[in-house]
Design a protein around this motif. Sequence first.
Motif, PDB file in Angstrom:
ATOM      1  N   ILE A  41     -86.625 -46.481 -88.498  1.00 14.22           N
ATOM      2  CA  ILE A  41     -86.771 -47.248 -89.816  1.00 14.22           C
ATOM      3  C   ILE A  41     -86.076 -46.365 -91.042  1.00 14.22           C
ATOM      4  O   ILE A  41     -85.689 -46.848 -92.071  1.00 14.22           O
ATOM      5  CB  ILE A  41     -88.191 -47.573 -90.341  1.00 14.22           C
ATOM      6  N   HIS A  42     -86.137 -45.063 -91.093  1.00 12.62           N
ATOM      7  CA  HIS A  42     -85.595 -44.037 -91.992  1.00 12.62           C
ATOM      8  C   HIS A  42     -84.258 -43.532 -91.609  1.00 12.62           C
ATOM      9  O   HIS A  42     -83.740 -42.665 -92.561  1.00 12.62           O
ATOM     10  CB  HIS A  42     -86.486 -43.099 -92.126  1.00 12.62           C
ATOM     11  N   VAL A  43     -83.593 -44.025 -90.546  1.00 12.22           N
ATOM     12  CA  VAL A  43     -82.201 -43.344 -90.169  1.00 12.22           C
ATOM     13  C   VAL A  43     -81.421 -43.549 -91.260  1.00 12.22           C
ATOM     14  O   VAL A  43     -80.538 -42.377 -91.745  1.00 12.22           O
ATOM     15  CB  VAL A  43     -81.525 -44.067 -89.245  1.00 12.22           C
ATOM     16  N   GLU A  58     -85.445 -45.964 -99.369  1.00 11.10           N
ATOM     17  CA  GLU A  58     -85.578 -46.596 -98.094  1.00 11.10           C
ATOM     18  C   GLU A  58     -84.800 -47.561 -97.912  1.00 11.10           C
ATOM     19  O   GLU A  58     -84.312 -48.591 -98.670  1.00 11.10           O
ATOM     20  CB  GLU A  58     -86.929 -47.252 -98.011  1.00 11.10           C
ATOM     21  N   VAL A  59     -83.900 -47.510 -96.726  1.00  6.18           N
ATOM     22  CA  VAL A  59     -82.845 -48.433 -96.158  1.00  6.18           C
ATOM     23  C   VAL A  59     -83.396 -48.757 -94.730  1.00  6.18           C
ATOM     24  O   VAL A  59     -82.692 -48.177 -93.839  1.00  6.18           O
ATOM     25  CB  VAL A  59     -81.564 -47.959 -96.368  1.00  6.18           C
ATOM     26  N   PRO A  60     -84.356 -49.546 -94.723  1.00 10.49           N
ATOM     27  CA  PRO A  60     -85.098 -49.778 -93.252  1.00 10.49           C
ATOM     28  C   PRO A  60     -84.159 -50.639 -92.279  1.00 10.49           C
ATOM     29  O   PRO A  60     -84.394 -50.679 -91.167  1.00 10.49           O
ATOM     30  CB  PRO A  60     -86.207 -50.449 -93.627  1.00 10.49           C
ATOM     31  N   ILE A  61     -82.897 -51.353 -92.930  1.00 14.04           N
ATOM     32  CA  ILE A  61     -82.249 -52.243 -92.060  1.00 14.04           C
ATOM     33  C   ILE A  61     -80.553 -52.179 -92.277  1.00 14.04           C
ATOM     34  O   ILE A  61     -80.236 -52.348 -93.464  1.00 14.04           O
ATOM     35  CB  ILE A  61     -82.654 -53.842 -92.087  1.00 14.04           C
ATOM     36  N   PHE A  96     -78.671 -56.292 -93.921  1.00 13.09           N
ATOM     37  CA  PHE A  96     -78.779 -55.002 -94.669  1.00 13.09           C
ATOM     38  C   PHE A  96     -80.197 -55.269 -95.586  1.00 13.09           C
ATOM     39  O   PHE A  96     -80.174 -56.142 -96.234  1.00 13.09           O
ATOM     40  CB  PHE A  96     -77.618 -54.679 -95.605  1.00 13.09           C
ATOM     41  N   CYS A  97     -80.886 -54.037 -95.801  1.00 10.15           N
ATOM     42  CA  CYS A  97     -82.191 -54.146 -96.562  1.00 10.15           C
ATOM     43  C   CYS A  97     -82.314 -52.866 -97.369  1.00 10.15           C
ATOM     44  O   CYS A  97     -82.310 -51.872 -96.490  1.00 10.15           O
ATOM     45  CB  CYS A  97     -83.224 -54.492 -95.989  1.00 10.15           C
ATOM     46  N   PHE A 347     -94.327 -49.844 -90.076  1.00  6.36           N
ATOM     47  CA  PHE A 347     -94.506 -50.765 -88.924  1.00  6.36           C
ATOM     48  C   PHE A 347     -94.228 -52.196 -89.377  1.00  6.36           C
ATOM     49  O   PHE A 347     -93.725 -53.127 -88.557  1.00  6.36           O
ATOM     50  CB  PHE A 347     -96.041 -50.709 -88.429  1.00  6.36           C
ATOM     51  N   PHE A 348     -94.328 -52.450 -90.673  1.00  6.88           N
ATOM     52  CA  PHE A 348     -93.811 -53.943 -90.957  1.00  6.88           C
ATOM     53  C   PHE A 348     -92.368 -54.098 -90.879  1.00  6.88           C
ATOM     54  O   PHE A 348     -91.750 -54.981 -90.545  1.00  6.88           O
ATOM     55  CB  PHE A 348     -94.266 -54.082 -92.456  1.00  6.88           C
ATOM     56  N   PHE A 349     -91.500 -52.979 -91.296  1.00  5.22           N
ATOM     57  CA  PHE A 349     -90.065 -53.205 -91.317  1.00  5.22           C
ATOM     58  C   PHE A 349     -89.669 -52.885 -89.902  1.00  5.22           C
ATOM     59  O   PHE A 349     -88.464 -53.445 -89.376  1.00  5.22           O
ATOM     60  CB  PHE A 349     -89.450 -52.089 -92.209  1.00  5.22           C
TER      61      PHE A 349
END
Length: 357
Positions: A41-43, A58-61, A96-97, A347-349
């Motif tokens: 999630i945090h890559v 945060e860029v989870p996606i 992208f998110c 966990f949500f993301f």
Amino acid sequence: MDTHLTNISVFGNLMGIEGKTLHHWYKDILSDFIPEGEKQIHVHDIKVNTGRKEKRIEVPIVCVNNIGQDMGIDEKMIGEEFYTILSNRITGKIAFCAATTKFEYLQQAMQPIIPFIDKIKTIARDMSGSYAKLCDELIPSAIQIADKFHVVSNLMEAQQSVRIRYRQKILEQRRTAFQLFKQEENQRREECERDGRKFTAQKFIYHESRLSNGETASELLARSHFLLYKFHHQWKPSQLKRALTLFENFPEIEIAYKLSCQFRTWYAKDNIGKNQLQIERELFQWYEDVETADIDEMTNFKSLVESHESDIVNYFIKGQTNAMSENLNGRIKKFIASNQGLRNRDFFFFRILNFFT
């Protein structure tokens, strides 16, 4: 995958097991969330300098495989933060998110997808300056389409603002009458104290005359809220009666309503593919009608349309909207509910990443 949680939920309902327990089973036992999922999630998170200190965004996606010819960009509030979501308008998948709507942060966060951005031929967006600048600078070859949902939402807000303005005037009159009543009561109390008489407080009663349909003006304005969203041919008999009374007593609301219906008719899907010159001619006629009406709220909306005219008119090329993104927002809300809220954001993301990519 999230289908596992759906199946578990069905089983749990049959067995009478609490949702929290099922959520725990899926998160800690059946899913791949711990430990690799949390790292995933945090890559792509970025660090930005806010002037005073360094901040992590945060860029989870980031999923370049979901970039296609027709994309949509929209903001979505998740928890207490606004996220920018770039999604495929055909597949509904997220490419992208990021936890920001600021151009300078998005420009940095979107670097991993820049090499693939030439795939995008059209992009639907709201009318925010940040997204307009982002599309101009990062996706210059794509045709920008102002999202119809946001345009019409602004139109209806302008129209309703006229009704609200009149209602506020009536409420102001009531407030003024109440303040006068209090002054008179205070004066009467002082006179009673001076003369040694007993003071008995009176109750404030505000009299409003009844209109032809039996409602007071404030009641009429409050109850006309929903009928103004409909075209006149959609009104029920009771709404028609109320509308006639409303327009008789507040003609400016009728003018704003007719201008709203005129714009919505022009913006209808039936006009998709229509001759571009005819489309523009009808829009310019609407501009003139708004100027003639001279209603501040509608003039403000006209100014908004003029500043985004080319992006709005682009809708008529193929009738493309950001409806898939709006649908995506609704599905994300369901995920928030089934995720027992956002107590565990990662966990949500993780679930969003698995389901929407």
